[in-house]
Design a protein around this motif. Structure first.
Motif, PDB file in Angstrom:
ATOM      1  N   CYS A  81       0.962  -1.200  -0.239  1.00 11.60           N
ATOM      2  CA  CYS A  81       0.150   0.096   0.257  1.00 11.60           C
ATOM      3  C   CYS A  81       0.641   1.703   0.015  1.00 11.60           C
ATOM      4  N   SER A  82       2.020   1.260   0.513  1.00  9.70           N
ATOM      5  CA  SER A  82       2.632   1.979   0.894  1.00  9.70           C
ATOM      6  C   SER A  82       3.261   2.323  -0.779  1.00  9.70           C
ATOM      7  N   LYS A  83       3.847   1.548  -1.328  1.00  7.62           N
ATOM      8  CA  LYS A  83       4.219   1.393  -2.498  1.00  7.62           C
ATOM      9  C   LYS A  83       3.095   2.339  -3.950  1.00  7.62           C
ATOM     10  N   LEU A  84       1.958   1.917  -3.655  1.00  6.00           N
ATOM     11  CA  LEU A  84       0.862   2.296  -3.912  1.00  6.00           C
ATOM     12  C   LEU A  84       0.264   3.395  -3.603  1.00  6.00           C
ATOM     13  N   ASN A  90      -3.062   7.573  -7.946  1.00  5.81           N
ATOM     14  CA  ASN A  90      -3.515   6.163  -7.482  1.00  5.81           C
ATOM     15  C   ASN A  90      -4.692   6.575  -6.036  1.00  5.81           C
ATOM     16  N   TRP A  91      -4.986   7.445  -5.994  1.00  3.49           N
ATOM     17  CA  TRP A  91      -5.465   8.418  -4.778  1.00  3.49           C
ATOM     18  C   TRP A  91      -7.060   7.512  -4.252  1.00  3.49           C
ATOM     19  N   ILE A  92      -7.654   7.449  -5.887  1.00  8.92           N
ATOM     20  CA  ILE A  92      -9.070   7.084  -6.007  1.00  8.92           C
ATOM     21  C   ILE A  92      -8.964   5.100  -5.766  1.00  8.92           C
ATOM     22  N   LYS A  93      -7.864   4.691  -6.082  1.00 12.02           N
ATOM     23  CA  LYS A  93      -7.463   3.282  -5.598  1.00 12.02           C
ATOM     24  C   LYS A  93      -7.458   2.662  -3.937  1.00 12.02           C
ATOM     25  N   ARG A 222     -13.970  20.295  -1.453  1.00 10.41           N
ATOM     26  CA  ARG A 222     -12.874  20.057  -0.459  1.00 10.41           C
ATOM     27  C   ARG A 222     -11.116  19.879  -0.408  1.00 10.41           C
ATOM     28  N   PRO A 223     -10.489  20.010   0.476  1.00  9.72           N
ATOM     29  CA  PRO A 223      -8.959  20.107   0.214  1.00  9.72           C
ATOM     30  C   PRO A 223      -8.793  19.234  -0.391  1.00  9.72           C
ATOM     31  N   PRO A 224      -7.346  18.795  -1.421  1.00  4.06           N
ATOM     32  CA  PRO A 224      -7.022  18.237  -2.660  1.00  4.06           C
ATOM     33  C   PRO A 224      -6.943  16.341  -2.401  1.00  4.06           C
ATOM     34  N   TYR A 225      -6.430  16.924  -0.774  1.00  2.00           N
ATOM     35  CA  TYR A 225      -5.206  15.226  -0.376  1.00  2.00           C
ATOM     36  C   TYR A 225      -7.056  14.488   0.218  1.00  2.00           C
ATOM     37  N   TRP A 226      -7.851  15.081   0.028  1.00  4.08           N
ATOM     38  CA  TRP A 226      -8.743  15.020   0.753  1.00  4.08           C
ATOM     39  C   TRP A 226     -10.052  13.826  -0.358  1.00  4.08           C
ATOM     40  N   TYR A 288      -5.134   1.999   3.829  1.00  4.31           N
ATOM     41  CA  TYR A 288      -4.123   3.235   3.878  1.00  4.31           C
ATOM     42  C   TYR A 288      -4.555   3.458   3.144  1.00  4.31           C
ATOM     43  N   ASN A 289      -4.054   5.464   3.922  1.00  5.67           N
ATOM     44  CA  ASN A 289      -4.079   6.512   2.402  1.00  5.67           C
ATOM     45  C   ASN A 289      -3.019   7.480   2.941  1.00  5.67           C
ATOM     46  N   PHE A 290      -2.847   7.067   3.562  1.00  7.05           N
ATOM     47  CA  PHE A 290      -1.034   8.832   4.260  1.00  7.05           C
ATOM     48  C   PHE A 290      -0.259   8.058   3.955  1.00  7.05           C
ATOM     49  N   PRO A 291       0.535   8.446   3.049  1.00 12.84           N
ATOM     50  CA  PRO A 291       1.995   8.773   2.403  1.00 12.84           C
ATOM     51  C   PRO A 291       3.222   9.081   2.989  1.00 12.84           C
ATOM     52  N   VAL A 292       4.042   8.103   3.596  1.00 11.24           N
ATOM     53  CA  VAL A 292       5.065   8.502   4.582  1.00 11.24           C
ATOM     54  C   VAL A 292       6.802   8.804   3.775  1.00 11.24           C
ATOM     55  N   THR A 293       6.535   7.430   2.376  1.00  6.69           N
ATOM     56  CA  THR A 293       7.438   7.701   2.513  1.00  6.69           C
ATOM     57  C   THR A 293       8.237   8.615   1.613  1.00  6.69           C
ATOM     58  N   LYS A 294       8.132   9.952   1.039  1.00  4.90           N
ATOM     59  CA  LYS A 294       8.837  11.010   0.667  1.00  4.90           C
ATOM     60  C   LYS A 294       9.356  11.332   1.684  1.00  4.90           C
TER      61      LYS A 294
END
Length: 350
Positions: A81-84, A90-93, A222-226, A288-294
């Protein structure tokens, strides 16, 4: 216009006095108390302060050590999920993962669930001020004049609700807890409301006044990341939507450090969980929605109890112990200096 000139007083005339009035206040004759510092009072002050701080510090540390806490890092366990989520397209997936763990002993009492983030800097100045407090109070304001930029409006001019970088980056993983029995799997009941500060919930955050929330936020986006609009954050409880949503309120109270935790849920003490969490096998189901790898971050789920002094944070107890130790050592140093000087004085008097 006539010039006014001053002449020195003639002989026999009284010179104006520059002395203050002869009153107790202006002559500094008011009654006052001046402490007489002796070696006995100084040393007793240091030793009593040291004993008080040490005793309080030890009590706080012992209390903190009695907190039961389990911390699970799911950053690598949800690597697919982190890679996705690394690709913003891929936000919609949707992506789900599961993390199994075991409780060897019962966790009795109130159990709190936190999410933790590492290496996420909420203390950057531009990030901290990127919000509109007037908008969060439900007022009709021009957010173009606020500090929300660049998260104010879309290209077509539609304003964001809520605006700002803090709201846009809101933690949006969904975490459910399941108790695994041999014959069945039971979902642990979790409380979504009652987790934020009373002053935040009832004073600092308000929804716009309207007959329903969807019409109150009409004309906004809504905000763009929501993934959901603000009036649909909690589809199960209508009272927990909009700006008064508990998860949103807790996120808007930014942390001073890069590694922090926020309260996410409380275990409802009903049925099998009336006394807390029984020992056994459990599973976290995570959307899993919140990305942290960046930003090279990590994500945690923490299950913890609390005591009279709070949660699992030994800082206050350590601070008291250090202060008490410093005061006690200072008292011993002053005692040694006093004895040395008194010995010299008695030697010279002989």
């Amino acid at each position: 216009m006539k010039n006014k000139t001053s002449f020195p007083p003639q002989e026999g005339e009284a010179r104006p006095s520059r002395c203050p009035d002869n009153s107790a206040f202006k002559q500094q004759k008011l009654p006052a108390w001046k402490p007489q510092l002796t070696i006995a009072t100084v040393l007793s002050s240091f030793f009593l302060t040291g004993a008080f701080c040490l005793s309080v510090g030890v009590c706080l540390i012992l209390s903190t050590n009695s907190v039961r806490e389990i911390q699970i890092d799911y950053s690598d366990k949800c690597s697919d999920c982190s890679k996705l989520r690394e690709n913003s397209s891929n936000w919609i997936k949707e992506c789900h993962c599961s993390v199994n763990f075991m409780l060897k002993e019962d966790i009795l009492g109130d159990v709190f669930m936190y999410y933790g983030l590492q290496n996420f800097y909420q203390n950057h100045r531009r990030y901290v001020i990127s919000r509109s407090d007037a908008q969060l109070l439900g007022r009709n304001v021009n957010i173009q004049k606020s500090y929300c930029a660049p998260f104010t409006t879309y290209r077509n001019g539609t304003p964001m609700a809520p605006c700002g970088a803090i709201a846009n980056s809101m933690f949006n993983d969904t975490i459910d807890l399941f108790y695994n029995l041999k014959s069945s799997v039971i979902q642990v009941p979790l409380l979504k409301t009652g987790n934020s500060w009373w002053t935040d919930k009832n004073v600092k955050f308000r929804n716009p006044k309207s007959y329903n929330l969807s019409s109150a936020f009409a004309g906004t986006a809504r905000p763009p990341y929501w993934q959901k609009p603000v009036y649909l954050l909690d589809e199960e409880d209508e009272r927990n939507n909009g700006y008064v949503n508990d998860d949103f309120i807790i996120w808007m109270r930014v942390s001073a450090f890069a590694t922090f935790r926020n309260l996410y849920r409380r275990v409802s003490r009903i049925r099998q969980f009336a006394d807390g969490l029984p020992a056994g096998n459990y599973t976290f189901h995570i959307s899993y929605n919140f990305p942290v790898t960046k930003f090279k971050g990590r994500k945690y789920v923490i299950l913890s109890t609390v005591v009279w002094s709070g949660g699992s944070n030994p800082f206050l107890g350590i601070a008291y112990v250090v202060s008490g130790t410093a005061a006690t050592l200072t008292g011993f140093v002053i005692t040694a200096i006093h004895l040395k000087l008194r010995k010299k004085k008695s030697y010279f008097q002989k």
